[in-house]
Enzyme design. Structure first.
Site, PDB file in Angstrom:
ATOM      1  N   GLY A 166       0.805  -1.218   0.000  1.00  0.00           N
ATOM      2  CA  GLY A 166       0.000   0.000   0.000  1.00  0.00           C
ATOM      3  C   GLY A 166       0.835   1.264   0.000  1.00  0.00           C
ATOM      4  O   GLY A 166       0.635   2.163  -0.818  1.00  0.00           O
ATOM      5  N   ASN A 195      -5.242  -6.941  -3.014  1.00  0.00           N
ATOM      6  CA  ASN A 195      -4.253  -5.855  -2.905  1.00  0.00           C
ATOM      7  C   ASN A 195      -4.658  -4.637  -3.738  1.00  0.00           C
ATOM      8  O   ASN A 195      -4.250  -3.510  -3.468  1.00  0.00           O
ATOM      9  CB  ASN A 195      -2.883  -6.296  -3.433  1.00  0.00           C
ATOM     10  CG  ASN A 195      -2.268  -7.460  -2.691  1.00  0.00           C
ATOM     11  OD1 ASN A 195      -1.553  -8.260  -3.283  1.00  0.00           O
ATOM     12  ND2 ASN A 195      -2.544  -7.578  -1.397  1.00  0.00           N
ATOM     13  N   LEU A 196      -5.417  -4.896  -4.807  1.00  0.00           N
ATOM     14  CA  LEU A 196      -5.544  -3.867  -5.851  1.00  0.00           C
ATOM     15  C   LEU A 196      -6.416  -2.677  -5.452  1.00  0.00           C
ATOM     16  O   LEU A 196      -6.426  -1.656  -6.129  1.00  0.00           O
ATOM     17  CB  LEU A 196      -6.076  -4.493  -7.154  1.00  0.00           C
ATOM     18  CG  LEU A 196      -5.211  -5.638  -7.721  1.00  0.00           C
ATOM     19  CD1 LEU A 196      -5.770  -6.114  -9.049  1.00  0.00           C
ATOM     20  CD2 LEU A 196      -3.756  -5.211  -7.894  1.00  0.00           C
ATOM     21  N   GLN A 197      -7.117  -2.798  -4.348  1.00  0.00           N
ATOM     22  CA  GLN A 197      -7.924  -1.686  -3.821  1.00  0.00           C
ATOM     23  C   GLN A 197      -7.035  -0.509  -3.408  1.00  0.00           C
ATOM     24  O   GLN A 197      -7.485   0.612  -3.286  1.00  0.00           O
ATOM     25  CB  GLN A 197      -8.769  -2.243  -2.649  1.00  0.00           C
ATOM     26  CG  GLN A 197      -9.342  -1.247  -1.673  1.00  0.00           C
ATOM     27  CD  GLN A 197      -8.607  -1.311  -0.322  1.00  0.00           C
ATOM     28  OE1 GLN A 197      -7.445  -1.714  -0.264  1.00  0.00           O
ATOM     29  NE2 GLN A 197      -9.278  -0.880   0.740  1.00  0.00           N
ATOM     30  N   ARG A 198      -5.724  -0.743  -3.226  1.00  0.00           N
ATOM     31  CA  ARG A 198      -4.835   0.329  -2.768  1.00  0.00           C
ATOM     32  C   ARG A 198      -3.408   0.238  -3.309  1.00  0.00           C
ATOM     33  O   ARG A 198      -2.687   1.228  -3.332  1.00  0.00           O
ATOM     34  CB  ARG A 198      -4.773   0.348  -1.228  1.00  0.00           C
ATOM     35  CG  ARG A 198      -4.157  -0.919  -0.644  1.00  0.00           C
ATOM     36  CD  ARG A 198      -4.536  -1.162   0.800  1.00  0.00           C
ATOM     37  NE  ARG A 198      -3.987  -2.446   1.237  1.00  0.00           N
ATOM     38  CZ  ARG A 198      -4.500  -3.635   0.908  1.00  0.00           C
ATOM     39  NH1 ARG A 198      -5.583  -3.715   0.162  1.00  0.00           N
ATOM     40  NH2 ARG A 198      -3.930  -4.748   1.321  1.00  0.00           N
ATOM     41  N   CYS A 296      15.229   8.073  17.419  1.00  0.00           N
ATOM     42  CA  CYS A 296      15.065   6.871  16.610  1.00  0.00           C
ATOM     43  C   CYS A 296      13.713   6.240  16.946  1.00  0.00           C
ATOM     44  O   CYS A 296      12.970   6.745  17.794  1.00  0.00           O
ATOM     45  CB  CYS A 296      16.232   5.906  16.817  1.00  0.00           C
ATOM     46  SG  CYS A 296      16.196   4.956  18.357  1.00  0.00           S
ATOM     47  N   CYS A 299      13.285   5.468  20.526  1.00  0.00           N
ATOM     48  CA  CYS A 299      13.039   6.634  21.387  1.00  0.00           C
ATOM     49  C   CYS A 299      11.531   6.913  21.421  1.00  0.00           C
ATOM     50  O   CYS A 299      10.978   7.282  22.445  1.00  0.00           O
ATOM     51  CB  CYS A 299      13.737   7.880  20.856  1.00  0.00           C
ATOM     52  SG  CYS A 299      15.527   7.853  20.854  1.00  0.00           S
ATOM     53  N   CYS A 313      -0.611  -8.529  13.269  1.00  0.00           N
ATOM     54  CA  CYS A 313      -1.236  -9.615  14.005  1.00  0.00           C
ATOM     55  C   CYS A 313      -2.401 -10.218  13.225  1.00  0.00           C
ATOM     56  O   CYS A 313      -2.890 -11.285  13.548  1.00  0.00           O
ATOM     57  CB  CYS A 313      -1.702  -9.133  15.375  1.00  0.00           C
ATOM     58  SG  CYS A 313      -0.321  -8.683  16.447  1.00  0.00           S
TER      59      CYS A 313
HETATM   60 ZN   LIG Z   1      16.806   6.145  20.145  1.00  0.00          ZN
END
Ligand SMILES: [Zn+2]
Length: 399
Positions: A166, A195-198, A296, A299, A313
């Site tokens: 996507g 997949n092709l919807q987006r 990062c 963080c 999930c």
């Molecule tokens: Zn960091």
């Protein structure tokens, strides 16, 4: 009686200061990266400039002298050396700068670039675009922040896309259109009807083929300048250090947190900026993680976000347009990073809520206790990369 053209130039030359190529050459040679102590300006036409110019020169064609000289030499008390092909046009330009524009220390290079070359001094030849490229990228060439220099940077850039799904679809298409020279694509999936919807880089004809092949085909058709490097695999701890080194920017469209942590740790170690986006339902978020310049990913998320927000999930619904919006914001950040233009989204998290049509920006700070980016890159070991709390249990809890 008015003087002839040749007489006029002789008269002007007698009134301005000239400098010998050997003086300019030794000033450039002795500069040691600190600049030669003057601004060197080429006043010739663009095709002459493109064929080669003095090292470190700036280009202000004589026809645009009055309107553009301040961009090249804003300080009028600064020493300015002008040159052209043989020293005539630069003499006239020097006269204008001194008498009309108030520049205090202007000189014209004796004999121009012709004498410079005769002395055997070095000339810089800018990388030229083909006629077709000039046309293809003409709207970029017209933008002052991009121009030939920026387009060259884009053509030289190597961008890695994690996923041709996507987010990766619009990003890949627009980066290819913009002329990013090398696009790496990592994806182990095949194209599926759902997949092709987006995932707009793939087509109905491509169902059942590898996404990396389908994406490569679309990129080729759009822009033959782009070299596609395909990785039909899933990014994991066993291959990440083979795949990502050498890329200038990484576009993260991965759909699971363990890979995000792994990617973060490896890119901090290699100091590669990551443009990261995620989408769910009608919500998108975006940030740029530039190692040691800003926070990062760890963080921002010292522990994984709540399990119900973990798209990997299970299959989650998403508005088909949303990855387009977020993917193009990613592509824009990539282009900015490559050009070194504007203010990349470093240390800022942009939230987009499509139903309400709202953008919200949150500041994100570097965590001085961050397990990864609080330490120098060479201290981050293989064993630490991608360490993640029990992910199976984490997903199971999400139901
Ligand atoms: Zn960091």
């Amino acid at each position: 009686m008015s003087p002839s053209g040749a007489e006029f130039i002789r008269l002007i030359k007698s009134q301005i200061d000239e400098v010998d190529p050997s003086d300019v050459h030794s000033a450039i040679e002795g500069a040691n990266g600190e600049g030669p102590g003057f601004v060197l300006v080429d006043v010739r036409e663009t095709d002459e400039w493109d064929a080669g110019h003095l090292p470190g020169a700036r280009h202000v064609p004589r026809g645009h002298l009055e309107s553009r000289i301040e961009g090249a030499a804003p300080d009028r008390s600064q020493r300015v050396v002008l040159y052209c092909a043989s020293g005539n046009r630069s003499a006239l330009a020097a006269h204008t700068l001194r008498d009309q524009l108030g520049y205090e220390h202007v000189e014209s290079l004796t004999g121009g670039i012709t004498l410079w070359k005769d002395r055997g001094y070095e000339v810089e030849v800018p990388r030229a675009l083909t006629k077709e490229q000039r046309e293809r990228y003409s709207r970029h060439l017209l933008v002052p922040e991009i121009g030939l220099e920026g387009q060259t940077k884009l053509l030289d850039a190597k961008v890695l896309l994690l996923g041709a799904g996507g987010l990766g679809s619009p990003t890949a298409l627009y980066l290819a259109a913009a002329g990013v020279g090398t696009l790496g694509i990592v994806d182990d999936d095949d194209v599926d009807l759902s997949n092709l919807q987006r995932q707009v880089i793939h087509t109905t004809d491509g169902i059942g083929t590898a996404k990396v092949d389908s994406a490569e085909r679309a990129v080729r058709e759009l822009n033959p300048d782009v070299h596609v490097v395909k990785y039909k695999t899933r990014l994991d701890a066993s291959n990440i250090m083979d795949i990502i080194p050498g890329y200038d920017v990484i576009v993260d469209g991965v759909d699971n947190f363990p890979t995000r942590y792994l990617l973060n740790d490896a890119t901090v170690r290699l100091q590669i900026p990551v443009v990261s986006a995620s989408i769910l339902g009608f919500d998108g978020q975006l940030s740029v993680f530039k190692p040691y310049d800003g926070p990062c990913y760890r963080c921002l998320y010292p522990v994984p976000p709540p399990a119900e927000l973990a798209p990997s999930c299970g299959a989650n619904g998403v508005l088909g347009v949303l990855p387009g919006t977020m993917g193009l914001l990613q592509a824009t950040e990539v282009v900015k990073l490559v050009l070194g233009a504007g203010e990349p989204l470093i240390g800022r998290l942009l939230l987009y809520e499509a139903l309400g049509a709202t953008f919200t920006e949150l500041k994100v700070r570097r965590d001085p206790e961050c397990p990864i980016c609080s330490r120098p890159p060479e201290d981050i070991s293989d064993e630490e990369m991608g360490v993640f709390p029990d992910y199976e249990a984490f997903c199971a809890a999400a139901g």
